[in-house]
Design an enzyme around this catalytic site. Structure first.
Site, PDB file in Angstrom:
ATOM      1  N   SER A 208       0.851  -1.193   0.000  1.00  0.00           N
ATOM      2  CA  SER A 208       0.000   0.000   0.000  1.00  0.00           C
ATOM      3  C   SER A 208       0.881   1.235   0.000  1.00  0.00           C
ATOM      4  CB  SER A 208      -0.894   0.003   1.247  1.00  0.00           C
ATOM      5  OG  SER A 208      -1.487   1.269   1.459  1.00  0.00           O
ATOM      6  N   SER A 209       0.372   2.310  -0.555  1.00  0.00           N
ATOM      7  CA  SER A 209       1.141   3.561  -0.568  1.00  0.00           C
ATOM      8  C   SER A 209       1.289   4.159   0.826  1.00  0.00           C
ATOM      9  CB  SER A 209       0.478   4.579  -1.498  1.00  0.00           C
ATOM     10  OG  SER A 209      -0.853   4.858  -1.085  1.00  0.00           O
ATOM     11  N   CYS A 210       0.559   3.651   1.815  1.00  0.00           N
ATOM     12  CA  CYS A 210       0.693   4.178   3.178  1.00  0.00           C
ATOM     13  C   CYS A 210       2.014   3.769   3.817  1.00  0.00           C
ATOM     14  CB  CYS A 210      -0.469   3.733   4.054  1.00  0.00           C
ATOM     15  SG  CYS A 210      -0.431   1.984   4.500  1.00  0.00           S
TER      16      CYS A 210
ATOM     17  N   TYR B 181      -1.079  -0.551  10.208  1.00  0.00           N
ATOM     18  CA  TYR B 181      -1.249  -1.223   8.912  1.00  0.00           C
ATOM     19  C   TYR B 181      -0.003  -1.041   8.051  1.00  0.00           C
ATOM     20  CZ  TYR B 181      -3.269  -2.309   4.327  1.00  0.00           C
ATOM     21  OH  TYR B 181      -3.519  -2.838   3.090  1.00  0.00           O
TER      22      TYR B 181
ATOM     23  N   LYS C 190       2.635  -3.869   6.320  1.00  0.00           N
ATOM     24  CA  LYS C 190       2.958  -3.942   4.896  1.00  0.00           C
ATOM     25  C   LYS C 190       4.454  -3.770   4.649  1.00  0.00           C
ATOM     26  CE  LYS C 190      -0.985  -4.891   3.147  1.00  0.00           C
ATOM     27  NZ  LYS C 190      -1.170  -6.190   2.444  1.00  0.00           N
TER      28      LYS C 190
ATOM     29  N   HIS D 184     -12.949   3.385   2.923  1.00  0.00           N
ATOM     30  CA  HIS D 184     -12.007   4.410   2.510  1.00  0.00           C
ATOM     31  C   HIS D 184     -12.771   5.626   1.975  1.00  0.00           C
ATOM     32  CE1 HIS D 184      -9.225   0.866   2.372  1.00  0.00           C
ATOM     33  NE2 HIS D 184      -8.461   1.753   2.962  1.00  0.00           N
TER      34      HIS D 184
END
Length: 330
Positions: A123-125, A152, A156, A195
């Site tokens: 994920s881009s997070c 989270y 990842k 989201h």
């Protein structure tokens, strides 16, 4: 310093055998189902993907037993516990524990069986809250994370490093991809746990259907987000499996972003809502901006195909149809 160094893209792979048994972990979710549809359209004839009721990926012995019985040759790990800002902030322990266990169990089982083709979806997070924009892959581990979804993100990041460790220690051709904010058919439209984009679709649709005079959105509306239709991500997944063999995670996005306020206006237009819109600054905004640099992926010959307005329109149509049928996640 980043743990990812500049390396030339590796283009030495042969395409995945379309007769190989491909395991799509998370095949019933938004991402996994999109990947499944795309693989089927591209001629794959042996796809497997048990539901979470059939196989709990948090159960290590069950995962190893499933791999032994079903013998997949390719793995796409899209299974994850996901949610929006409120869910991430409310349940950080579950987000960290569930995602780490899912990843470790699937990756360890794949290693045990010597599977050479594996794609891990992050994920881009994972990137620092204040990373330079657009965000390059080298930004990983160079700064503090966004506090509202750090648990989270850490899970990842652990998955990315796990994939890289297997490459170094065992020489298997595992790769990672980092999608930007995703949306599309099969999304979660829950009022508390979704989201931002599905949340806006639900909120404006509810207001439109009820004739509400005002819609109240969370935050200030000023943060900027990049949105990628899940069908474009599915295309990118196969593109990478066919062509890419490198240690760096690869960003997957559109290379364009839009403010949440502009996104809300676009959703309102598509839904047909004509009332007023207000913003609640007491609710969290999240990361101020999150735009990915997708130059590595475009250098491999992939580009997104679904414009945002078209994608939202298609997603809204799916939502209305499945809400009426009682099959939308609301």
């Amino acid at each position: 310093m980043s743990l990812i160094t500049e390396q030339p893209l590796q283009l030495e792979r042969t395409p995945v055998d379309r007769t190989a048994r491909v395991y799509v972990a998370g095949a019933r979710g938004m991402v996994g189902s999109a990947v499944w549809r795309h693989l089927a359209r591209q001629g794959f004839i042996d796809l497997v993907g048990p539901s979470s009721m059939e196989l709990d990926l948090r159960d290590r012995s069950a995962v190893f037993a499933w791999f032994a019985a079903n013998k997949p040759q390719v793995v796409i790990l899209s299974a994850a516990r996901v949610g929006g800002i409120r869910a991430n902030a409310a349940y950080p322990a579950q987000f960290l524990s569930d995602n780490v266990r899912i990843q470790v169990n699937v990756l360890d089982a794949a290693l045990h069986h010597g599977i050479d083709r594996l794609l891990f979806l992050g994920s881009s997070c994972i990137y620092p809250r204040d990373a330079a924009q657009p965000i390059r892959e080298e930004a990983l581990l160079t700064g503090a994370l966004e506090p509202t979804n750090d648990a989270y993100a850490i899970a990842k990041i652990a998955g990315i490093l796990h994939v890289q460790a297997v490459r170094r220690q065992h020489g298997l051709g595992w790769i990672s991809a980092m999608p930007t904010n995703l949306y599309g058919p099969g999304d979660n439209f829950h009022p508390e746990h979704s989201h931002v984009l599905p949340s806006l679709i639900r909120r404006f649709d509810t207001a439109h259907q009820s004739g509400a005079a005002t819609v109240l959105n969370w935050g200030t509306g000023t943060p900027r987000r990049e949105f990628l239709h899940v069908d474009d991500l599915a295309r990118a997944c196969l593109h990478l499996l066919d062509r890419y063999d490198g240690q760096s995670p690869i960003n997957v996005g559109t290379g364009e972003d839009i403010s949440i306020r502009e996104t809300a206006a676009l959703v309102a237009e598509i839904v047909g809502y004509r009332g007023s819109v207000e913003w609640d600054p007491d609710q969290p905004d999240g990361t101020p901006r999150k735009l990915l640099d997708i130059s590595r992926l475009t250098a491999l010959g992939w580009t997104p195909q679904i414009p945002l307005k078209e994608g939202i329109s298609r997603t809204y149509a799916w939502y209305r149809e499945h809400k009426a049928a009682g099959t939308a996640r609301t």
